[in-house]
Each structure stands twice: as structure tokens, then as C-alpha cells.
Design an enzyme around this catalytic site. Structure first.
Site, PDB file in Angstrom:
ATOM      1  N   GLU A 295      68.990  54.747  60.649  1.00  0.00           N
ATOM      2  CA  GLU A 295      69.596  54.114  61.826  1.00  0.00           C
ATOM      3  C   GLU A 295      68.580  53.961  62.968  1.00  0.00           C
ATOM      4  O   GLU A 295      68.604  52.980  63.709  1.00  0.00           O
ATOM      5  CB  GLU A 295      70.782  54.957  62.334  1.00  0.00           C
ATOM      6  CG  GLU A 295      71.979  55.000  61.406  1.00  0.00           C
ATOM      7  CD  GLU A 295      71.898  56.137  60.380  1.00  0.00           C
ATOM      8  OE1 GLU A 295      70.783  56.549  60.002  1.00  0.00           O
ATOM      9  OE2 GLU A 295      72.965  56.592  59.939  1.00  0.00           O
TER      10      GLU A 295
ATOM     11  N   LYS B 155      46.602  60.732  60.956  1.00  0.00           N
ATOM     12  CA  LYS B 155      47.422  61.593  60.112  1.00  0.00           C
ATOM     13  C   LYS B 155      47.668  62.962  60.730  1.00  0.00           C
ATOM     14  O   LYS B 155      46.770  63.554  61.319  1.00  0.00           O
ATOM     15  CB  LYS B 155      46.723  61.805  58.775  1.00  0.00           C
ATOM     16  CG  LYS B 155      46.667  60.562  57.942  1.00  0.00           C
ATOM     17  CD  LYS B 155      47.866  60.451  57.052  1.00  0.00           C
ATOM     18  CE  LYS B 155      47.851  59.082  56.409  1.00  0.00           C
ATOM     19  NZ  LYS B 155      48.727  58.962  55.282  1.00  0.00           N
TER      20      LYS B 155
ATOM     21  N   ILE C 293      42.233  43.215  51.103  1.00  0.00           N
ATOM     22  CA  ILE C 293      42.424  44.562  50.548  1.00  0.00           C
ATOM     23  C   ILE C 293      43.553  44.603  49.518  1.00  0.00           C
ATOM     24  O   ILE C 293      43.676  45.554  48.758  1.00  0.00           O
ATOM     25  CB  ILE C 293      42.640  45.580  51.694  1.00  0.00           C
ATOM     26  CG1 ILE C 293      41.504  45.478  52.706  1.00  0.00           C
ATOM     27  CG2 ILE C 293      42.776  47.000  51.193  1.00  0.00           C
ATOM     28  CD1 ILE C 293      40.101  45.661  52.119  1.00  0.00           C
TER      29      ILE C 293
ATOM     30  N   GLU D 294      50.451  41.414  46.109  1.00  0.00           N
ATOM     31  CA  GLU D 294      51.343  42.580  45.993  1.00  0.00           C
ATOM     32  C   GLU D 294      52.792  42.304  46.394  1.00  0.00           C
ATOM     33  O   GLU D 294      53.529  43.221  46.788  1.00  0.00           O
ATOM     34  CB  GLU D 294      50.791  43.783  46.798  1.00  0.00           C
ATOM     35  CG  GLU D 294      49.391  44.204  46.381  1.00  0.00           C
ATOM     36  CD  GLU D 294      48.850  45.429  47.125  1.00  0.00           C
ATOM     37  OE1 GLU D 294      49.634  46.254  47.586  1.00  0.00           O
ATOM     38  OE2 GLU D 294      47.608  45.535  47.239  1.00  0.00           O
TER      39      GLU D 294
ATOM     40  N   CYS E  29      58.918  53.746  57.296  1.00  0.00           N
ATOM     41  CA  CYS E  29      59.284  54.866  56.430  1.00  0.00           C
ATOM     42  C   CYS E  29      58.767  54.621  55.016  1.00  0.00           C
ATOM     43  O   CYS E  29      58.440  53.488  54.648  1.00  0.00           O
ATOM     44  CB  CYS E  29      60.806  55.000  56.367  1.00  0.00           C
ATOM     45  SG  CYS E  29      61.541  55.293  57.979  1.00  0.00           S
TER      46      CYS E  29
ATOM     47  N   ASP F 217      42.849  51.792  44.740  1.00  0.00           N
ATOM     48  CA  ASP F 217      42.890  52.264  46.129  1.00  0.00           C
ATOM     49  C   ASP F 217      42.960  53.778  46.204  1.00  0.00           C
ATOM     50  O   ASP F 217      43.763  54.398  45.509  1.00  0.00           O
ATOM     51  CB  ASP F 217      44.144  51.717  46.826  1.00  0.00           C
ATOM     52  CG  ASP F 217      44.082  50.222  47.044  1.00  0.00           C
ATOM     53  OD1 ASP F 217      42.999  49.718  47.367  1.00  0.00           O
ATOM     54  OD2 ASP F 217      45.126  49.562  46.889  1.00  0.00           O
TER      55      ASP F 217
ATOM     56  N   GLU G  52      37.929  51.150  56.379  1.00  0.00           N
ATOM     57  CA  GLU G  52      38.399  50.839  57.729  1.00  0.00           C
ATOM     58  C   GLU G  52      37.312  51.255  58.719  1.00  0.00           C
ATOM     59  O   GLU G  52      36.963  52.423  58.793  1.00  0.00           O
ATOM     60  CB  GLU G  52      39.678  51.635  57.984  1.00  0.00           C
ATOM     61  CG  GLU G  52      40.248  51.451  59.354  1.00  0.00           C
ATOM     62  CD  GLU G  52      41.436  52.365  59.600  1.00  0.00           C
ATOM     63  OE1 GLU G  52      42.052  52.835  58.628  1.00  0.00           O
ATOM     64  OE2 GLU G  52      41.717  52.605  60.767  1.00  0.00           O
TER      65      GLU G  52
ATOM     66  N   HIS H 134      46.104  46.506  62.034  1.00  0.00           N
ATOM     67  CA  HIS H 134      47.253  47.109  62.709  1.00  0.00           C
ATOM     68  C   HIS H 134      47.590  46.391  64.010  1.00  0.00           C
ATOM     69  O   HIS H 134      48.622  46.642  64.608  1.00  0.00           O
ATOM     70  CB  HIS H 134      46.989  48.594  62.989  1.00  0.00           C
ATOM     71  CG  HIS H 134      46.824  49.378  61.722  1.00  0.00           C
ATOM     72  ND1 HIS H 134      45.597  49.654  61.189  1.00  0.00           N
ATOM     73  CD2 HIS H 134      47.734  49.884  60.858  1.00  0.00           C
ATOM     74  CE1 HIS H 134      45.757  50.316  60.054  1.00  0.00           C
ATOM     75  NE2 HIS H 134      47.040  50.470  59.836  1.00  0.00           N
TER      76      HIS H 134
HETATM   77  C1  LIG Z   1      49.319  52.539  53.717  1.00  0.00           C
HETATM   78  N1  LIG Z   1      50.365  53.441  54.080  1.00  0.00           N
HETATM   79  C2  LIG Z   1      51.228  53.949  53.136  1.00  0.00           C
HETATM   80  C3  LIG Z   1      51.466  55.325  53.139  1.00  0.00           C
HETATM   81  N2  LIG Z   1      52.297  55.872  52.234  1.00  0.00           N
HETATM   82  C4  LIG Z   1      52.895  55.072  51.332  1.00  0.00           C
HETATM   83  N3  LIG Z   1      53.709  55.613  50.445  1.00  0.00           N
HETATM   84  N4  LIG Z   1      52.683  53.745  51.305  1.00  0.00           N
HETATM   85  C5  LIG Z   1      51.865  53.144  52.190  1.00  0.00           C
HETATM   86  O1  LIG Z   1      51.696  51.924  52.142  1.00  0.00           O
HETATM   87  N5  LIG Z   1      50.866  56.111  54.036  1.00  0.00           N
HETATM   88  C6  LIG Z   1      49.913  55.616  54.969  1.00  0.00           C
HETATM   89  C7  LIG Z   1      50.213  54.208  55.310  1.00  0.00           C
HETATM   90  C8  LIG Z   1      51.478  54.131  56.112  1.00  0.00           C
HETATM   91  N6  LIG Z   1      51.801  52.791  56.327  1.00  0.00           N
HETATM   92  C9  LIG Z   1      52.989  52.218  56.075  1.00  0.00           C
HETATM   93  C10 LIG Z   1      53.047  50.880  56.328  1.00  0.00           C
HETATM   94  C11 LIG Z   1      54.241  50.191  56.139  1.00  0.00           C
HETATM   95  C12 LIG Z   1      55.341  50.877  55.685  1.00  0.00           C
HETATM   96  C13 LIG Z   1      56.577  50.092  55.548  1.00  0.00           C
HETATM   97  O2  LIG Z   1      56.582  48.932  55.861  1.00  0.00           O
HETATM   98  N7  LIG Z   1      57.689  50.654  55.113  1.00  0.00           N
HETATM   99  C14 LIG Z   1      58.880  49.885  54.992  1.00  0.00           C
HETATM  100  C15 LIG Z   1      59.603  50.208  53.721  1.00  0.00           C
HETATM  101  C16 LIG Z   1      58.876  49.665  52.531  1.00  0.00           C
HETATM  102  C17 LIG Z   1      59.848  49.406  51.410  1.00  0.00           C
HETATM  103  O3  LIG Z   1      60.179  50.265  50.653  1.00  0.00           O
HETATM  104  N8  LIG Z   1      60.367  48.216  51.350  1.00  0.00           N
HETATM  105  C18 LIG Z   1      61.406  47.850  50.424  1.00  0.00           C
HETATM  106  C19 LIG Z   1      62.602  47.361  51.206  1.00  0.00           C
HETATM  107  C20 LIG Z   1      63.352  48.447  51.749  1.00  0.00           C
HETATM  108  C21 LIG Z   1      64.477  47.937  52.644  1.00  0.00           C
HETATM  109  O4  LIG Z   1      64.489  48.271  53.817  1.00  0.00           O
HETATM  110  N9  LIG Z   1      65.396  47.109  52.114  1.00  0.00           N
HETATM  111  C22 LIG Z   1      66.503  46.611  52.857  1.00  0.00           C
HETATM  112  C23 LIG Z   1      66.451  45.085  52.946  1.00  0.00           C
HETATM  113  C24 LIG Z   1      65.304  44.630  53.755  1.00  0.00           C
HETATM  114  C25 LIG Z   1      65.503  43.249  54.326  1.00  0.00           C
HETATM  115  O5  LIG Z   1      66.454  42.562  54.014  1.00  0.00           O
HETATM  116  O6  LIG Z   1      64.657  42.887  55.153  1.00  0.00           O
HETATM  117  C26 LIG Z   1      67.773  46.977  52.123  1.00  0.00           C
HETATM  118  O7  LIG Z   1      67.667  47.329  50.954  1.00  0.00           O
HETATM  119  O8  LIG Z   1      68.808  46.913  52.778  1.00  0.00           O
HETATM  120  C27 LIG Z   1      60.991  46.668  49.599  1.00  0.00           C
HETATM  121  O9  LIG Z   1      60.036  45.987  49.959  1.00  0.00           O
HETATM  122  O10 LIG Z   1      61.672  46.413  48.610  1.00  0.00           O
HETATM  123  C28 LIG Z   1      59.784  50.139  56.176  1.00  0.00           C
HETATM  124  O11 LIG Z   1      60.598  49.215  56.428  1.00  0.00           O
HETATM  125  O12 LIG Z   1      59.732  51.192  56.803  1.00  0.00           O
HETATM  126  C29 LIG Z   1      55.292  52.199  55.431  1.00  0.00           C
HETATM  127  C30 LIG Z   1      54.089  52.902  55.620  1.00  0.00           C
HETATM  128  N1  LIG Z   2      46.112  47.567  48.409  1.00  0.00           N
HETATM  129  C1  LIG Z   2      46.835  48.166  49.504  1.00  0.00           C
HETATM  130  C2  LIG Z   2      46.008  49.198  50.190  1.00  0.00           C
HETATM  131  C3  LIG Z   2      46.616  49.759  51.419  1.00  0.00           C
HETATM  132  S1  LIG Z   2      45.849  51.197  51.966  1.00  0.00           S
HETATM  133  C4  LIG Z   2      47.219  47.088  50.469  1.00  0.00           C
HETATM  134  O1  LIG Z   2      46.509  46.111  50.554  1.00  0.00           O
HETATM  135  O2  LIG Z   2      48.239  47.204  51.155  1.00  0.00           O
HETATM  136 ZN   LIG Z   3      44.310  50.751  53.582  1.00  0.00          ZN
END
Ligand SMILES: CN1c2c(nc(N)[nH]c2=O)NC[C@@H]1CNc1ccc(C(=O)N[C@@H](CCC(=O)N[C@@H](CCC(=O)N[C@@H](CCC(=O)O)C(=O)O)C(=O)O)C(=O)O)cc1
Ligand SMILES: N[C@@H](CCS)C(=O)O
Ligand SMILES: [Zn+2]
Length: 770
Positions: free
Chosen positions: A17, A117, A440, A493, A525, A608, A674, A703
């Protein structure tokens, strides 16, 4: 009654939320009053859940609009001058958001503060900016209001605040040289009086206990810092509240005597990570002091072995009686909110798990087990049965994986030829220009792409429709990169929800949740997958998407994998074998994927490892052993390819100086890193080390929504080329583009390609030979 408490509870809400409200507020579709209402509701709900579970002292101040360290910087009035803060006015929520993300619904945009971090977790905090002349004052009423809010709801509030030494250690500033720079300590003269004012205000509100977090006490501390602890806490001890000094993420080690000498009324220890420190603490605890035992793991999701916890605490219980408090090892921020929301997990697996809500129940059961075990015989027996069933389950052991592991020593990690020979073979095959351009991996994860996955989950589109739509995204991404003249393409991706969760969903030995969200930073998240058993790869995971992308173009398309250490680091990992073993299993699975990509005609493969550095143990003495196996796992996954196949790796969020040797021994043909945010400072490690392989120092900060200009990127690359051979350099952004929109990505990449063209002209003589 045993006092039960938590060091903090997840703030995002069981259905994210907070994220939804924050993002709506930033987008201008939610009023500030509505945002504040969501915050109040979440806090009330989380306190109620904890109180219902028998928690007697409730954390206040664990809620944050973006990050708890940023909240504290705002309370102290530590707002950098570029945010135009009036020094007599309170710090407004939009100023807090501008500090975090550069912009907010009101106020002038400005460069965001750095984010990095939090210890060895996947959570990111906003780095306090320190200036020698900074004045501190109570500049936000938020904490005091939240205390009043909790009290009005009938709860005993225990404010949670970062300790002054930890806050300073985490802070950075031009005048200071690294976390442990002793000159930072001069700021305490102005900082400690504000702490005392805060404690006095809290006492006036009727607060009895304040939790003061000093997690740096589990790090290697310079003498000056150790000594200063005593001086500072002597000054704080005069406050009219009781202080509970909280340490977590490790043992106190050589800081144990310092911690035990401090004039605080209570000490919290992480007894999950460092149970061995308990006897020494029990021997020296002062007669009036409380010991808060953090025995329930706040960093992982396994049900607790309560027999083990009880045995550990038996002597403490006998010695301390009600002076023994129970708590999770650290804030529950790092685990998902509620297992009850998981309807897709089978009952057996679910019985092994415990999320934040369930950990509260475990805490209560443990306290009963210690005080009146006869009252909870059946509950304890049930918990014992679950632990035994998990240990004995056939699901966690895979004989084929065990056989591979038994033969691990014989598996070659080294590439066939040294880099100098490989790069010539690769250049003959790839024919890349000087200063080759690449990205990347990820391209913008648009609402449209996420909506496709949502629709697939809901069943409103079929798998075939989903696949076709993702193929269309990939095609668009390839065409775009060709059009602007990128040299080594990526598929973008689009098919990945997350770079770790995606692989977790396709590997055996993993489970994944529907709603197990954990805050990574701000509103972002992640849903860490759960590694519960031996890891194997039933079938290729990325080959079809990469092969499809490659079929669309004559230019090389990079295969794109997440490395073994990063998958390990960003998952919840089984605790019944060493992490090294699990990482080796991941490496073997990825090795097969790498070979399948090569067989499918993919000539460039990126693995990666952004979390390689984050995985470093908190104490230096433990670094060499970790780096040995982490690098070994990377080489295990990449070492089997032909000389002509070019391996890339990528790292971000990292300082490289102290691990450069390990990075070099990974022996990736190309590393992209980076560096732009630090103005190429981070490159120095590679320069000083004479890093031998190819290197792509990120030329722009992904970013930030700002568009980097051509001249700026050329200047950055010239800095790099001054100390590194130009023929070894690549041109690329800092990190993936998934969090950016296309409207920002297009001009930025087009400028980047132009920068590379200018560099080719400028260095035509030196750089022709790859
Ligand atoms: C590179 N980073 C990452 C870290 N850890 C990871 N496990 N992955 C990483 O990429 N650590 C260091 C960094 C931290 N950075 C980030 C950057 C971005 C995000 C992020 O954008 N998180 C998203 C959730 C990603 C995800 O799971 N997406 C799902 C959709 C989930 C969702 O919300 N669905 C909704 C519908 C959405 C819509 O309609 O728009 C639903 O189901 O209702 C997907 O793509 O399928 C975030 O939103 O927080 C995290 C870490
Ligand atoms: N291949 C990943 C690395 C993130 S650290 C990306 O491009 O999002
Ligand atoms: Zn990166």
C-alpha cells in the site's frame, strides 16, 4: 512476563500500500493528506498486529516515507544546501522526497542524495551528507507525532532511532575520507546535544525506553571510534529515558568490551548470527541491565528451531529472569509481511516458512517455552515436527545434483586460452569498432509489459499471446538499437519480472511467492525467491528469447544471465548447508545455460554479478574465504566456453578498490561497471591495478532522469583513456534501463552513440587494434 519487542516491522504493507500511495503522490494523483492518511493507517495496522501477537513494546520510528536513515537526517536538519531548506522551518515531506529522488510535487528539483546498500542487505539507504560546518537542530516533528499516535492507540511506544556514531559512519562528505574517517567525530559536539534534546522530548511524552541502533558495533572499528562510543554514551546516559543499544547483522567481536562498558540500560544482540557471544556477555552484564536476545532470524524466512533457541537461552533465562527480553535478530524490514497471503505455496513448503507476522508468533511461543513449557507442549511439538520434517524431506535432496557436486573438483574453471589470445579470436569473429557501444541488459519495463504479466497471471491472456507480445517488445528493442547504431545489442529483458526472481521461477530447488515483497529502496520492492533444496536447471531458461533476438539482426546480441553469487545474495537461502555449496549448485546450473546459449549461436554472454561485493562478510578477516568461493563460482559458470565466445560481467553499487584482485581473477572478457556518479573515481582501482581485460566504465547515471550530454560523456571517457589503454574501453550506461522511461532512454542512448563516434575519431590511431 517476558518483554517481547521487535526492532522494526515492514512498513510497505501486506499489499504494498505504501508503494502505491507514494508513487501516486509523486505522479500528482494523490493528495498529500491522502498520503499521510495511508501512512497513519499502515502504522496503526502494524502496531495492532504486533500488540495482538503479544509484543509488549512497539517500535515507533521504523515507519519511513522513503528510508529510515533519511528520516533521521531530516529530523536532525541535515539537509544539503541545494535543497534550499529554511534553517528555522521544519523539513517538509517534499524536501525529504527531493533528497531521495531529486524531485517532488513541490520544490525545485535538485541532484538527489546518494543511495547505497545497508550493511550486507539488499536494502538501500540514503547517505547522510556531512559538512564540517553543519548545524543540527530538531527540524521535524514526525517522530514525536508518531509516538503520540501510538500512545493514543493505547500502545507502549519504544522509539527507534539511529545512534549518532552509526549515522556519522554512514555519512559522506567532500571533507571526509571514507566511513571511518576520525575527523567526522568532531561533528558530535553539535550532534549529541540534539540527541539529548530528542531524548528529553520523548521522556516528556512518557516514553520509557528508546532503542538506539548502533549496528556499526559489528564492524571492524578504528580505535578512535571505539573510544568515542564511551564518551558519547556517557553524555547520553544523563537522559531521562532508558536506552536499549541495538546491534545486529553480526557479533560484537572486539567491540564487545566497548559495548558492555556503555552506560545503557539494555543491550540487544544478534544471537542468530552470533550465538557464541552470549556467554561473554552474560558474564559481564551489569546487574541492572536488560539483555534483548535476537534469536529469531530477521534476515531469513525459515521457521525457528525453538529447541535450539531455548537451549541457547536457558542459562540467560535462569540468570536474568525478567531482564531477558526476546526479539527478532534485527528489524523485520528484510522479510516479507505475511505468509498467510501465500495461496500458491504447497502446505508442506509453507509449513517450513515464517514471514514477519509468523515471526511474532514464534517469539511468543519461545517466551512461553522458556517460562511455562508445560502450557505449550503441543505447540512446541508441532514446531519440532515441522523442523524435523524439513530436515528429512526428500524434496531438498536431488541425487543428480549431489553426484555433480561430488565431481566438482574435476570441473575446469579456466578458459582455454589467456585473455590476450581470446580477445584476438573474439575480435576476428565480432569485428567491433573501437570504443564499442553496448547497454547493460534491461530496457524500460513499461506499464504495458508489466500489465502483460498481470494479465497472464489473471488468465485474461494466454501464454501464446503473452509470448507473442514479449517477442514484439524484443523486436522493437532490437530495431531501435540497430537504428541508433549500438554495436553489441541486448534483447531488453522484457520477459523478466526481476533479474533474480525470473531465474528462481525456472530453477528446481526454488520456490517463489505471490506476494512476498520486501522493500529494496523507496517505493521499489523485490520478491526474493526461496532456495529450499538442491538447485538444478530442468531446461534452458533464456535461450529461446536470446536466439529469437539474435535471429532478427546480424549484429551480436548479448545473452543475459544473472550470476550465481547475485542469485544467492538476493534470494532467501536454505540454512541447512553452507552458502558456498548452494552457490556452487547455482553455478553448475548457469554453466549449462551458458553452454546452451553458445550452442544456439550466441557469441557474447553477460553474467551479471552486481551483488558480488554486497556479499562480502562484514568483518575483513572473513573476506578472503568468501572471495575465493564467490570468484570460483563465477568462473565455474563461465569457464567452459570457446575462446571466440566473449563473456561479459556487470557490477554496480560497488567500490572496487579493495576487491580489484578478485574482480580481475573472475577473468570476464569485458566488465561494465558503475562509475559515472563518482565522476570516474571508481575507475582508479582498475587503473592502479593495470586491469588487463576489456572494461566499460558507465558513462551516464541511469538512476537520474537527466539526459547526459555528448561532451560530458566524451570527457568521462577521456579521463578513462588517460590511464587505461583506449583499445580496451567500451562505452555503455552505468546499469540497466528498466526503471527509466523510453522518453529518457532514447535521447540518452543516442547521445552515448555520438560520444563513441567522437572518441573513435579522436583516438583513431591508438584504438584501431582491439
Ligand atoms: C538491480 N537491483 C535489484 C536488486 N535486487 C533484485 N532482486 N533485483 C534487482 O533488480 N537489488 C539492487 C537493485 C535494486 N533495484 C531495483 C530496481 C527496481 C525494482 C523494481 O522496479 N521493482 C518493482 C517490482 C518488479 C516486479 O516484480 N515486477 C513485476 C510486476 C509486479 C507488479 O507490481 N504487478 C502488478 C501490475 C503492475 C502494473 O499493472 O503496472 C500486479 O500484479 O498487480 C513484473 O514485472 O511482472 C516494483 O514495482 O517495486 C526493484 C529493485
Ligand atoms: N542486466 C541487468 C543488470 C542490472 S544490475 C539489467 O540490465 O537490469
Ligand atoms: Zn547494475
Amino acid at each position: 512476563m517476558t518483554t517481547l519487542h521487535t526492532l522494526g516491522f515492514p512498513r510497505i504493507g501486506a499489499h504494498r500500500e505504501l508503494k502505491l500511495a507514494q508513487e501516486a503522490y509523486w505522479a500528482g494523483t494523490l493528495q498529500r493528506s491522502e498520503l499521510e492518511h495511508v501512512g497513519r493507517e499502515l502504522r496503526a495496522r502494524h502496531w495492532a498486529a504486533q500488540a495482538d501477537a503479544g509484543i509488549t513494546l512497539l517500535p515507533v520510528g521504523d515507519f519511513a516515507w522513503y528510508d529510515q536513515i533519511l528520516e533521521w537526517s531530516c529530523l536532525l536538519g541535515a539537509v544539503p544546501p541545494r535543497f534550499d531548506q529554511d534553517h528555522t522551518a521544519p523539513v517538509d515531506i517534499d524536501t525529504l522526497f527531493r533528497m531521495a529522488r531529486g524531485r517532488a510535487p513541490s520544490g525545485k528539483p535538485a541532484a538527489a542524495c546518494e543511495m547505497t546498500k545497508w550493511f550486507d542487505t539488499n536494502y538501500h539507504y540514503i547517505v547522510p551528507e556531512l559538512h564540517p560546518a553543519q548545524d543540527y537542530r530538531i527540524a521535524s516533528e514526525s517522530l514525536f507525532q508518531q509516538v503520540a499516535e501510538a500512545q493514543a492507540l493505547g500502545h507502549a511506544a519504544k522509539p527507534v532511532i539511529p545512534g549518532p556514531l552509526t549515522w556519522l559512519w554512514l555519512g559522506k562528505g567532500d571533507a571526509y575520507d571514507g566511513p571511518g574517517d576520525a575527523t567526522k567525530l568532531a561533528l558530535l559536539e553539535r550532534l549529541v546535544p540534539v540527541y539529548r534534546q530528542v531524548l528529553a522530548r520523548l521522556a516528556e511524552q512518557g516514553v520509557q525506553w528508546v532503542q538506539i541502533d548502533e549496528p556499526i558495533l559489528v564492524l571492524d572499528l578504528p580505535d578512535a571510534w571505539q573510544r568515542t562510543f564511551l564518551r558519547v554514551y556517557d553524555q547520553l546516559a544523563a537522559s531521562p529515558v532508558k536506552l536499549l543499544l541495538a546491534t545486529y547483522f553480526g557479533g560484537l567481536g572486539d567491540n564487545l568490551f566497548t559495548a558492555l562498558e556503555l552506560p545503557v540500560t539494555g543491550l540487544h544482540l544478534d544471537l542468530h548470527r552470533a550465538p557464541e557471544q552470549l556467554p561473554a556477555v552474560l558474564a559481564r552484564l551489569k546487574p541492572e541491565q536488560v539483555l534483548s536476545a535476537g534469536v529469531i532470524d530477521g534476515r531469513n524466512i525459515w521457521r525457528t528451531d525453538l529447541d535450539q533457541a531455548e537451549a541457547l537461552l536457558a542459562q540467560a533465562q535462569a540468570q536474568l529472569g525478567t531482564r531477558l527480553w526476546l526479539a527478532p535478530s534485527c528489524s523485520l524490514l528484510h522479510v516479507p509481511v505475511d505468509l498467510a497471503q501465500e495461496h500458491g505455496l504447497d502446505n508442506e513448503l509453507k509449513s517450513w516458512l515464517s514471514f514477519a507476522h509468523q515471526k511474532l508468533g514464534e517469539l511468543r511461543l519461545l517466551s512461553q517455552a522458556l517460562r511455562e513449557p508445560e502450557a505449550v507442549v503441543s505447540e512446541l511439538a508441532a514446531q519440532r515436527a515441522v523442523i524435523a520434517a524439513r530436515t528429512a524431506s526428500t524434496r531438498i535432496h536431488n541425487p543428480a545434483v549431489q553426484a555433480q557436486m561430488a565431481a566438482l573438483a574435476a570441473v575446469s574453471r579456466a578458459r582455454q586460452a589467456p585473455f590476450a589470445e581470446r580477445i584476438r579470436a573474439q575480435q576476428a569473429a565480432l569485428q567491433l569498432p573501437a570504443f564499442p557501444t553496448t547497454t547493460i541488459g534491461s530496457f524500460p519495463q513499461t506499464r504495458g509489459i508489466r500489465g502483460l504479466r498481470r494479465d497472464l497471471k489473471r488468465g485474461s491472456i494466454t501464454q501464446a499471446e503473452y509470448d507473442a507480445a514479449i517477442r514484439a517488445e524484443i523486436e522493437q528493442c532490437i530495431r531501435y538499437q540497430e537504428e541508433i547504431g549500438i554495436d553489441v545489442l541486448v534483447h531488453g529483458e522484457a520477459e523478466r519480472n526481476d533479474m533474480v526472481e525470473y531465474f528462481g521461477e525456472l530453477l528446481e530447488g526454488f520456490a517463489f511467492t505471490a506476494n512476498g515483497w520486501v522493500q529494496s529502496y523507496g517505493s521499489r520492492c523485490v520478491k526474493p525467491p526461496i532456495i529450499f533444496g538442491d538447485v538444478s536447471r530442468p531446461e534452458p531458461m533464456t535461450v529461446a528469447w536470446s536466439a529469437y533476438a539474435q535471429s532478427l539482426t546480424d549484429k551480436p546480441v548479448k545473452g543475459m544471465l544473472t550470476g550465481p553469487v547475485t542469485i544467492l545474495q538476493w534470494s532467501f537461502v536454505r540454512d541447512d548447508q553452507p552458502r558456498q555449496r548452494t552457490c556452487e549448485q547455482l553455478a553448475l546450473a548457469l554453466r549449462q545455460e551458458v553452454l546452451d546459449l553458445e550452442n544456439a549461436g550466441i557469441q557474447v554472454i553477460q553474467i551479471d554479478e552486481p551483488a558480488l561485493r554486497e556479499g562480502l562478510p562484514l568483518r575483513r578477516v572473513d573476506w578472503p574465504a568468501y572471495l575465493d568461493w564467490a570468484v570460483d563460482c563465477f568462473r565455474l559458470s563461465t569457464g567452459a566456453v570457446k575462446n571466440t565466445t566473449q563473456t561479459h560481467t556487470h557490477m554496480c553499487y560497488a567500490e572496487f578498490n579493495d576487491i580489484i584482485e578478485a574482480i580481475a581473477s573472475m577473468d570476464a572478457d569485458v566488465i561494465t561497471i558503475e562509475t559515472s556518479r563518482s565522476n570516474m573515481e571508481l575507475l582508479r582501482a582498475f587503473e592502479d591495478f593495470h586491469y588487463p581485460n576489456d572494461l566499460g566504465p558507465g558513462v551516464y547515471d541511469i538512476h537520474s532522469p537527466n539526459i547526459p550530454d555528448v561532451a560530458w560523456m566524451v570527457t568521462l571517457m577521456e579521463k578513462a583513456a588517460a590511464n587505461l589503454p583506449p583499445q580496451r574501453l567500451w562505452v555503455n550506461p552505468d546499469c540497466g534501463l528498466k526503471t527509466r522511461g523510453w522518453e529518457e532512454t532514447r535521447p540518452a542512448l543516442e547521445n552515448m552513440v555520438q560520444a563513441a563516434q567522437q572518441l573513435r575519431q579522436r583516438y583513431s590511431k591508438d584504438a584501431v587494434h582491439k
